[in-house]
Design a protein around this motif. Structure first.
Motif, short mmCIF file in Angstrom:
data_model
loop_
_atom_site.label_atom_id
_atom_site.label_comp_id
_atom_site.label_asym_id
_atom_site.label_seq_id
_atom_site.Cartn_x
_atom_site.Cartn_y
_atom_site.Cartn_z
N GLU A 29 0.80 -1.22 0.00
CA GLU A 29 0.00 0.00 0.00
C GLU A 29 0.83 1.27 0.00
OE1 GLU A 29 -3.47 2.34 2.48
OE2 GLU A 29 -2.53 0.60 3.38
N GLU A 30 1.75 1.41 0.95
CA GLU A 30 2.38 2.70 1.14
C GLU A 30 3.40 3.05 0.06
OE1 GLU A 30 0.82 4.47 2.95
OE2 GLU A 30 -0.24 3.00 4.13
N SER A 31 4.01 2.04 -0.53
CA SER A 31 4.93 2.34 -1.63
C SER A 31 4.17 2.55 -2.93
CB SER A 31 5.94 1.21 -1.79
OG SER A 31 5.30 -0.03 -1.96
N GLU A 32 3.00 1.91 -3.04
CA GLU A 32 2.16 2.02 -4.24
C GLU A 32 2.95 1.79 -5.51
OE1 GLU A 32 -1.09 4.79 -4.55
OE2 GLU A 32 -0.61 5.57 -2.59
N SER A 33 3.94 0.93 -5.42
CA SER A 33 4.71 0.58 -6.61
C SER A 33 4.84 -0.92 -6.67
CB SER A 33 6.09 1.23 -6.57
OG SER A 33 6.80 0.81 -5.43
N TYR A 34 5.23 -1.42 -7.81
CA TYR A 34 5.37 -2.84 -8.01
C TYR A 34 6.83 -3.22 -7.77
CZ TYR A 34 0.79 -2.37 -10.05
OH TYR A 34 -0.54 -2.12 -10.23
N ILE A 89 1.98 -10.87 -4.38
CA ILE A 89 1.63 -10.74 -2.97
C ILE A 89 1.14 -9.31 -2.74
CG2 ILE A 89 2.39 -10.91 -0.58
CD1 ILE A 89 4.70 -12.68 -1.56
N TYR A 90 -0.09 -9.18 -2.26
CA TYR A 90 -0.65 -7.87 -1.92
C TYR A 90 -0.53 -7.66 -0.42
CZ TYR A 90 -2.79 -7.94 -6.57
OH TYR A 90 -3.01 -8.00 -7.93
N ILE A 91 0.10 -6.56 -0.03
CA ILE A 91 0.34 -6.29 1.39
C ILE A 91 -0.31 -4.99 1.81
CG2 ILE A 91 2.09 -5.78 3.14
CD1 ILE A 91 4.08 -7.41 1.52
N LEU A 150 -12.35 0.72 -2.78
CA LEU A 150 -11.24 0.08 -2.09
C LEU A 150 -10.12 -0.29 -3.06
CD1 LEU A 150 -13.25 -2.23 0.31
CD2 LEU A 150 -11.94 -0.20 0.94
N LYS A 151 -8.94 -0.49 -2.51
CA LYS A 151 -7.76 -0.86 -3.29
C LYS A 151 -7.53 -2.37 -3.17
CE LYS A 151 -6.78 3.42 -4.36
NZ LYS A 151 -6.92 3.90 -5.75
N PRO A 152 -6.76 -2.95 -4.10
CA PRO A 152 -6.53 -4.40 -4.05
C PRO A 152 -5.99 -4.90 -2.72
CG PRO A 152 -5.84 -3.54 -6.17
CD PRO A 152 -6.20 -2.35 -5.32
N TRP A 153 -5.05 -4.17 -2.11
CA TRP A 153 -4.46 -4.65 -0.86
C TRP A 153 -5.45 -4.61 0.31
CZ3 TRP A 153 -2.03 -0.76 -3.82
CH2 TRP A 153 -2.45 0.54 -3.54
N SER A 155 -12.28 -4.14 -9.11
CA SER A 155 -13.67 -3.73 -9.10
C SER A 155 -13.84 -2.54 -8.18
CB SER A 155 -14.57 -4.87 -8.63
OG SER A 155 -14.54 -5.97 -9.52
N ASN A 156 -14.70 -1.61 -8.56
CA ASN A 156 -14.92 -0.42 -7.73
C ASN A 156 -15.75 -0.72 -6.51
OD1 ASN A 156 -14.82 2.51 -7.23
ND2 ASN A 156 -17.01 2.45 -7.70
N TYR A 157 -16.52 -1.81 -6.54
CA TYR A 157 -17.47 -2.12 -5.48
C TYR A 157 -17.25 -3.56 -5.03
CZ TYR A 157 -21.67 0.04 -3.42
OH TYR A 157 -22.57 0.68 -2.60
N ILE A 158 -17.35 -3.80 -3.74
CA ILE A 158 -17.32 -5.17 -3.23
C ILE A 158 -18.53 -5.39 -2.33
CG2 ILE A 158 -15.81 -4.53 -1.29
CD1 ILE A 158 -14.64 -7.40 -1.49
N ILE A 159 -19.18 -6.52 -2.55
CA ILE A 159 -20.27 -6.96 -1.68
C ILE A 159 -19.96 -8.39 -1.27
CG2 ILE A 159 -22.74 -7.43 -1.48
CD1 ILE A 159 -23.22 -5.27 -3.56
N ALA A 160 -19.80 -8.60 0.03
CA ALA A 160 -19.48 -9.93 0.57
C ALA A 160 -20.54 -10.29 1.59
CB ALA A 160 -18.10 -9.92 1.23
N THR A 161 -21.15 -11.45 1.41
CA THR A 161 -22.24 -11.85 2.30
C THR A 161 -22.15 -13.32 2.68
OG1 THR A 161 -23.84 -12.65 0.67
CG2 THR A 161 -23.72 -10.26 0.97
N ASN A 162 -23.09 -13.71 3.56
CA ASN A 162 -23.20 -15.12 3.95
C ASN A 162 -23.90 -15.94 2.88
OD1 ASN A 162 -25.85 -14.28 4.14
ND2 ASN A 162 -26.19 -15.09 6.20
N LYS A 163 -24.17 -15.37 1.74
CA LYS A 163 -24.81 -15.89 0.52
C LYS A 163 -26.33 -15.84 0.58
CE LYS A 163 -24.63 -20.89 1.62
NZ LYS A 163 -23.91 -22.15 1.32
#
Length: 271
Positions: free
Chosen positions: A62-67, A91-93, A219-222, A250-258
């Motif tokens: 996140e903080e370096s925002e570089s690959y 690896i996303y940190i 949200l961001k990938p990490w 994706s700009n939006y995430i929805i996570a549920t118990n299904k």
């Protein structure tokens, strides 16, 4: 489970715990988006230690925002580089998810690490060192909290559900009126809505059945790389706001118990 990996994460957790004993210094990345010296210290430690082990992985932090390659070489943070990683091990940190909570000594923060191969999540770790909560999932092998298998809740209706969300100041500035209408609409139909400030832990609390759902935009990938897999391995669903396949961009995430997934999507899309 790779115990060398676990040891590294615990040591990074010690950095966070030790930092709480000090006068935490913060810099502003945005109007209300801060980074502390502890974020940076945790990230540098994790990049160094994980890079030494996972030499065939690209590290995105996140903080370096570089690959960053594990050998230390930098890849430009541009659209071509982002396309290139689709075929790589990554690896996303997030070295400190919930920085504002941490800064104010509110104990809802975590380290989040997601391992991906060709765009598919393989392992996810979320660790809150203050509450001693270690979440782990591996594709096809379930999700665990401190070694105990966890599952999403079995509540089948919005009316009996507790839902968690989040929004940054930048998102409020852009879409504040829509967010407030969605909050009102959903809160009138469920047990309640919470906003506690760590997307990684929000996802884990869906996975363990505390919350029935989590939704957020921007949200961001990490932020979600590890938690997404943990929810899925605990039996939950993760999609975008249209109910389509979710990916880390994706700009939006929805996570549920299904069970409440489609109902929640319907409520969100009324605005």
């Amino acid at each position: 489970m790779d115990y060398e990996l676990v040891e590294i994460v615990f040591k990074a957790g010690d950095i966070l715990k030790e930092g709480l004993k000090k006068n935490i210094k913060a810099n502003y990345k945005g109007k209300a988006d801060i980074v502390t010296e502890i974020d940076l210290k945790s990230e540098e430690f994790l990049k160094k230690e994980l890079g030494a082990i996972y030499k065939d992985h690209i590290i995105i932090a996140e903080e370096s925002e570089s690959y960053l390659s594990s050998s230390g070489g930098k890849v430009d943070n541009n659209s071509e580089s982002k396309k290139d990683i689709a075929d790589k091990n990554v690896i996303y940190i997030d070295p400190l998810d919930g920085t504002t909570n941490y800064y104010h000594h509110f104990p809802f923060f975590a380290i989040s690490i997601g391992f991906y191969s060709k765009g598919v999540a393989q392992k996810g770790i979320v660790y809150n060192p203050y509450l001693n909560e270690f979440y782990f999932a591996e594709r096809g092998k379930g999700a665990y909290l401190n070694g105990r298998k966890i599952n999403v809740s079995s509540k089948e209706s919005i009316e009996e559900s507790l839902i968690v969300t989040g929004f940054t100041s930048s998102v409020i500035n852009k879409d504040g009126s829509i967010i407030m209408k969605q909050l009102k609409n959903i809160s009138e139909k469920c047990h309640g809505i919470r906003r506690v400030g760590s997307a990684a832990l929000d996802l884990c609390y869906v996975a363990r059945g505390v919350f029935e759902a989590f939704y957020e935009r921007g949200l961001k990938p990490w932020d979600i790389a590890a938690g997404k897999l943990i929810v899925e391995e605990a039996g939950g669903y993760v999609t975008n706001e249209k109910g389509k396949e979710h990916n880390l961009n994706s700009n939006y995430i929805i996570a549920t118990n299904k069970y409440i997934h489609n109902n929640l999507i319907g409520l969100i899309n009324e605005y």
